[in-house]
Motif scaffolding. Structure first.
Motif, PDB file in Angstrom:
ATOM      1  N   GLY A  66      28.187   4.960 -37.745  1.00  0.00           N
ATOM      2  CA  GLY A  66      26.796   5.076 -38.570  1.00  0.00           C
ATOM      3  C   GLY A  66      27.147   4.862 -40.079  1.00  0.00           C
ATOM      4  O   GLY A  66      26.504   4.296 -40.803  1.00  0.00           O
ATOM      5  N   GLY A  67      28.491   5.260 -40.649  1.00  0.00           N
ATOM      6  CA  GLY A  67      28.804   5.327 -41.950  1.00  0.00           C
ATOM      7  C   GLY A  67      28.929   3.795 -42.270  1.00  0.00           C
ATOM      8  O   GLY A  67      28.418   3.161 -43.456  1.00  0.00           O
ATOM      9  N   ASP A  98      25.630   7.376 -46.066  1.00  0.00           N
ATOM     10  CA  ASP A  98      25.692   7.777 -44.682  1.00  0.00           C
ATOM     11  C   ASP A  98      24.760   9.302 -44.624  1.00  0.00           C
ATOM     12  O   ASP A  98      25.577  10.081 -44.307  1.00  0.00           O
ATOM     13  N   ASP A 153      27.614   5.629 -32.796  1.00  0.00           N
ATOM     14  CA  ASP A 153      27.508   6.743 -33.512  1.00  0.00           C
ATOM     15  C   ASP A 153      25.813   7.024 -33.793  1.00  0.00           C
ATOM     16  O   ASP A 153      25.246   6.478 -34.071  1.00  0.00           O
ATOM     17  N   ASP A 160      24.613   9.821 -34.834  1.00  0.00           N
ATOM     18  CA  ASP A 160      24.445  11.024 -35.881  1.00  0.00           C
ATOM     19  C   ASP A 160      24.058  12.244 -35.136  1.00  0.00           C
ATOM     20  O   ASP A 160      24.630  12.709 -34.303  1.00  0.00           O
ATOM     21  N   LYS A 205      22.146  14.601 -42.874  1.00  0.00           N
ATOM     22  CA  LYS A 205      23.433  14.738 -42.573  1.00  0.00           C
ATOM     23  C   LYS A 205      24.557  14.376 -43.594  1.00  0.00           C
ATOM     24  O   LYS A 205      23.954  13.709 -44.638  1.00  0.00           O
ATOM     25  N   ARG A 255      30.128  15.876 -30.956  1.00  0.00           N
ATOM     26  CA  ARG A 255      30.763  15.890 -32.124  1.00  0.00           C
ATOM     27  C   ARG A 255      30.626  17.406 -32.860  1.00  0.00           C
ATOM     28  O   ARG A 255      29.419  17.500 -32.774  1.00  0.00           O
TER      29      ARG A 255
HETATM   30 MG   LIG Z   1      28.877   8.817 -38.812  1.00  0.00          MG
END
Ligand SMILES: [Mg+2]
Ligand SMILES: C[C@](O)(C(=O)O)[C@H](CC(=O)O)C(=O)O
Length: 307
Positions: free
Chosen positions: A57-58, A68, A95, A97, A130, A167
């Motif tokens: 995602g980043g 992100d 990812d 998130d 986030k 996570r």
């Molecule tokens: Mg991420």
């Protein structure tokens, strides 16, 4: 794949890649998944001998010029991840998130990542907006809310081989024992694997391994909170998956920036041609020869006279 070879279409479909990942996780050993921010990078991940591809995602948000912090949507992420997953025969993890909303949204997110050809995804216990897991000032949802997220993810999954990874960002917020307690609850809720985010040292990695029986994922992101442990060390610690999520983007962007400065200063790219990927290597990676052959075969095809 070596230079000169073409890159044919992947042979495994998404279900096959999910089975492959499950099978490889059942063997003991460490699977290494570098991040790929586009399909071409995924081809290089395959060509350099890795076990899988990670969609960060980043990295995706950075490539889109965004921080992100959960600005990208589930539809965007699935849309960007699909051609990355389709580019190789390797399983690709995404990812996801926070899952992009309430439990019903999470269920739909998981279904759409499955449809996009992913082999699995991770969901985290942060609130929206986030943050990168290696920053300070993160806020978590309650354990029960995350349990609901994970139950929704299980309900949204159609292929039982789709790997659901929980996570927890709790280490930096509530401390290690609370992070382990949360992870146990997440496994009880149906997570297949756990991603303990931003652990401080090897002892913390070991504590997670001692506490849980499911596969564990280590995040070896640069400039983060934890040490950059080698694959051998992680294998020794009993970890099953390692991601290098933003490494390829950082490598590429470092090279792009210094190359552009050189061209700006010199008025020519002569000094930076040597480190560039050559035209022929690029053509190998995109399967130029393969498509040219398909085209030639079609052009030379004639029907038999009595047809
Ligand atoms: Mg991420
Ligand atoms: C793994 C991660 O979620 C990602 O988006 O790749 C990030 C990586 C990073 O920002 O370095 C993370 O939150 O750890």
């Amino acid at each position: 794949m070596t230079a000169g070879e073409s890159f044919p279409r992947p042979l495994l479909d998404a279900a096959g890649k999910r089975r492959l990942l499950r099978g490889r996780l059942a063997e003991s050993g460490l699977l290494r998944l570098p991040g790929a921010f586009n399909p071409l990078v995924a081809r290089l991940v395959a060509a350099t001998g890795f076990d899988g591809v990670y969609v960060s995602g980043g990295a995706l948000s950075a490539a889109a010029g965004l921080p992100d912090i959960g600005l990208t949507t589930a539809t965007e992420v699935a849309g960007w991840a699909a051609p990355i997953a389709a580019a190789t025969d390797l399983p690709t993890l995404a990812d996801a998130d926070t899952g992009f909303g309430e439990p019903v949204n999470v269920a739909r997110t998981v279904a759409s990542l499955e449809d996009a050809g992913l082999a699995g995804c991770h969901l985290e216990d942060q609130v929206l907006p986030k943050r990168c897991g290696h920053l300070d000032g993160k806020t978590l949802v309650g354990r029960d809310e995350m349990v609901h997220r994970l139950r929704a993810a299980v309900a949204g999954r159609r292929d039982r081989d789709f790997l659901l990874i929980a996570r927890t960002d709790a280490r930096g917020v509530e401390g290690l024992p609370a992070a382990i307690d949360r992870a146990r609850a997440y496994v009880d809720a149906g997570a297949d694997a756990v991603f303990p985010e931003a652990l401080a040292d090897e002892a913390e990695f070991a504590a997670f391994r001692a506490a849980l029986d499911v596969p564990l994922l280590a995040n070896m992101t640069e400039f983060g909170k934890g040490p950059l442990l080698t694959a051998d060390t992680l294998r020794g610690l009993g970890y099953n998956l390692v991601i290098y999520p933003v490494s390829t983007l950082r490598l590429a962007m470092g090279a792009v920036e210094s190359g552009l400065r050189r061209i700006a200063a010199d008025g020519t790219q002569a000094a930076v041609v040597a480190p560039m990927m050559t035209r022929s290597r690029l053509y190998d990676l995109v399967g130029y020869a393969h498509y040219a052959q398909v085209d030639a075969d079609i052009a030379s095809f004639t029907l038999p006279p009595d047809a």
